[in-house]
Design a protein around this motif. Structure first.
Motif, PDB file in Angstrom:
ATOM      1  N   ARG A   3       0.842  -1.189   0.000  1.00  0.00           N
ATOM      2  CA  ARG A   3       0.000   0.000   0.000  1.00  0.00           C
ATOM      3  C   ARG A   3       0.879   1.241   0.000  1.00  0.00           C
ATOM      4  O   ARG A   3       1.841   1.317   0.763  1.00  0.00           O
ATOM      5  CB  ARG A   3      -0.900   0.012   1.245  1.00  0.00           C
ATOM      6  N   ARG A 111      -0.671   5.602 -10.958  1.00  0.00           N
ATOM      7  CA  ARG A 111      -2.126   5.752 -11.087  1.00  0.00           C
ATOM      8  C   ARG A 111      -2.869   4.459 -11.390  1.00  0.00           C
ATOM      9  O   ARG A 111      -4.064   4.354 -11.112  1.00  0.00           O
ATOM     10  CB  ARG A 111      -2.466   6.808 -12.145  1.00  0.00           C
ATOM     11  N   GLU A 112      -2.178   3.474 -11.946  1.00  0.00           N
ATOM     12  CA  GLU A 112      -2.860   2.218 -12.292  1.00  0.00           C
ATOM     13  C   GLU A 112      -2.936   1.260 -11.111  1.00  0.00           C
ATOM     14  O   GLU A 112      -3.559   0.207 -11.206  1.00  0.00           O
ATOM     15  CB  GLU A 112      -2.148   1.519 -13.456  1.00  0.00           C
ATOM     16  N   ARG A 113      -2.286   1.613 -10.016  1.00  0.00           N
ATOM     17  CA  ARG A 113      -2.233   0.679  -8.884  1.00  0.00           C
ATOM     18  C   ARG A 113      -3.425   0.866  -7.970  1.00  0.00           C
ATOM     19  O   ARG A 113      -3.627   1.925  -7.392  1.00  0.00           O
ATOM     20  CB  ARG A 113      -0.955   0.898  -8.077  1.00  0.00           C
ATOM     21  N   ALA A 114      -4.191  -0.193  -7.773  1.00  0.00           N
ATOM     22  CA  ALA A 114      -5.409  -0.120  -6.962  1.00  0.00           C
ATOM     23  C   ALA A 114      -5.084   0.135  -5.498  1.00  0.00           C
ATOM     24  O   ALA A 114      -5.908   0.620  -4.744  1.00  0.00           O
ATOM     25  CB  ALA A 114      -6.196  -1.414  -7.098  1.00  0.00           C
ATOM     26  N   ASP A 115      -3.876  -0.187  -5.085  1.00  0.00           N
ATOM     27  CA  ASP A 115      -3.522  -0.086  -3.669  1.00  0.00           C
ATOM     28  C   ASP A 115      -2.788   1.213  -3.350  1.00  0.00           C
ATOM     29  O   ASP A 115      -2.047   1.303  -2.382  1.00  0.00           O
ATOM     30  CB  ASP A 115      -2.654  -1.278  -3.279  1.00  0.00           C
ATOM     31  N   CYS A 116      -2.997   2.201  -4.197  1.00  0.00           N
ATOM     32  CA  CYS A 116      -2.321   3.483  -3.984  1.00  0.00           C
ATOM     33  C   CYS A 116      -3.361   4.547  -3.610  1.00  0.00           C
ATOM     34  O   CYS A 116      -4.334   4.739  -4.320  1.00  0.00           O
ATOM     35  CB  CYS A 116      -1.584   3.862  -5.266  1.00  0.00           C
ATOM     36  N   HIS A 174      -7.591  10.866  -4.802  1.00  0.00           N
ATOM     37  CA  HIS A 174      -8.723  10.273  -4.092  1.00  0.00           C
ATOM     38  C   HIS A 174      -9.247  11.209  -3.029  1.00  0.00           C
ATOM     39  O   HIS A 174     -10.401  11.116  -2.617  1.00  0.00           O
ATOM     40  CB  HIS A 174      -8.306   8.955  -3.427  1.00  0.00           C
ATOM     41  N   MET A 198      -7.649   0.236   3.703  1.00  0.00           N
ATOM     42  CA  MET A 198      -7.349  -0.299   2.371  1.00  0.00           C
ATOM     43  C   MET A 198      -7.061  -1.796   2.503  1.00  0.00           C
ATOM     44  O   MET A 198      -6.414  -2.233   3.445  1.00  0.00           O
ATOM     45  CB  MET A 198      -6.111   0.397   1.778  1.00  0.00           C
ATOM     46  N   GLU A 199      -7.503  -2.558   1.531  1.00  0.00           N
ATOM     47  CA  GLU A 199      -7.283  -4.001   1.605  1.00  0.00           C
ATOM     48  C   GLU A 199      -5.810  -4.341   1.490  1.00  0.00           C
ATOM     49  O   GLU A 199      -5.086  -3.732   0.726  1.00  0.00           O
ATOM     50  CB  GLU A 199      -8.055  -4.697   0.485  1.00  0.00           C
TER      51      GLU A 199
ATOM     52  N   LYS B 127     -17.689   5.543 -13.239  1.00  0.00           N
ATOM     53  CA  LYS B 127     -18.423   5.133 -12.026  1.00  0.00           C
ATOM     54  C   LYS B 127     -19.711   5.935 -11.876  1.00  0.00           C
ATOM     55  O   LYS B 127     -20.740   5.415 -11.465  1.00  0.00           O
ATOM     56  CB  LYS B 127     -17.543   5.320 -10.787  1.00  0.00           C
ATOM     57  N   ALA B 181     -13.717   5.972  -5.343  1.00  0.00           N
ATOM     58  CA  ALA B 181     -12.564   5.243  -4.808  1.00  0.00           C
ATOM     59  C   ALA B 181     -12.735   4.936  -3.325  1.00  0.00           C
ATOM     60  O   ALA B 181     -12.379   3.856  -2.868  1.00  0.00           O
ATOM     61  CB  ALA B 181     -11.288   6.056  -5.019  1.00  0.00           C
TER      62      ALA B 181
END
Lengths: 200, 200
Positions: A3, A111-116, A174, A198-199, B127, B181
């Motif tokens: 993360r 930007r493509e990373r879901a965990d950011c 975000h 965050m997961e 979204k 998000a």
């Protein structure tokens, strides 16, 4: 997957201080000055050069960039090379560990990373002017508002040139926080709260 | 003094739903549909007229406004009158009780109040498009992205015309949240947390 929190910030908004608080509270490294050091090592450029050119556009670079758009031969410049190295270092850090990364278009690069978690810190001009005089000392006391405008303008130009997006446009982040109104501590707490949810 | 949360929002971002969650959690009234009703009562206009003209610019009004800037006689229009009534109702509500107010430039109207938390809710277009189809049903399924663009454009024009500021510019708000998000629930929790810390 790791993360990462990226923190973009207006000059004088205290974004760097918030990053430090977040890193301390979460027990994860903060890449700010340390990021400069690594990019300098990777690229071979002096730290001062990286600091100067790694997130602020110079007038010359803007002119060169706009001319190169007009066609003709455009060789890779030192600044293009620096951008590539910076990108590489940021991607590697995000790959390696949970961390906080300050500035340098890290939000765009990751930007493509879901965990950011991409955050932007700002404040009104008056509060920022007071802050830079307090933090950077009397040297900054001369026309702090002009200095702010100039710094913001150069960061903004650098961001647009490399990302084709608008610096400080909420859609790139975000969460955007007014540190002048909310206070640095509360901004840090909000970011820590989101990070914890965050997961993993 | 009362504490007020104003929530500006992009169409389809769920800002209205977040406002409802916040009001419920904090036990304070939410002025959204109820705001329409009150403005209609105060102004004598039909609720539908208030809904249509109270935060979205029409093409005609934009043309009239830009022409009136060119000098000459410019009588008060129905829309100017509506704006004044809307302003009056919002100021009175904020004076009366702790509450949440959705849209209608309430952030601008209450900008001088230290006890007002100004939030903006947004999300990426994809979204939001999915959300308006889910929430507003199949009628919205036809070109939802075009509908979004149109709504945003009209809200943005209305905001600029009345405030001389840019709709969605973080500097007009204390906090901007990407509901796509972060999720609606988390956005609501963050706002409740800040509200609870505001001085009474």
């Amino acid at each position: 997957m790791n993360r990462v929190i990226t923190i973009g910030r207006e000059f004088g908004s205290g974004g760097r201080t918030i990053a430090g608080m977040v890193g301390k509270e979460l027990g994860i490294p903060v890449y700010d000055h340390e990021l400069l050091v690594r990019i300098a090592q990777e690229s071979g450029f002096a730290k001062e050069y990286v600091e100067e050119k790694g997130e602020s556009a110079s007038l010359n670079s803007l002119i060169a960039r706009s001319l190169s758009g007009m066609g003709g031969y455009s060789p890779m410049t030192a600044e293009d090379y620096l951008w590539q190295m910076q990108r590489k270092v940021i991607l590697e850090l995000a790959q390696k560990e949970n961390c906080v990364i300050v500035g340098r278009c890290a939000d765009y690069i990751l930007r493509e990373r879901a965990d950011c978690l991409r955050a932007f810190i700002y404040a009104d001009r008056e509060k920022r002017a007071r802050r830079i005089v307090a933090v950077y000392g009397e040297a900054g006391a001369e026309m702090p508002e002009k200095r702010l405008l100039d710094k913001d303008k150069r960061r903004s130009a650098f961001y647009s040139a490399h990302t084709d997006m608008t610096w400080g446009d909420p859609h790139n982040y975000h969460i955007c926080l007014d540190s002048g109104a909310l206070g640095l501590e509360q901004c840090a707490q909000i970011l820590c709260g989101i990070y914890r949810k965050m997961e993993e």
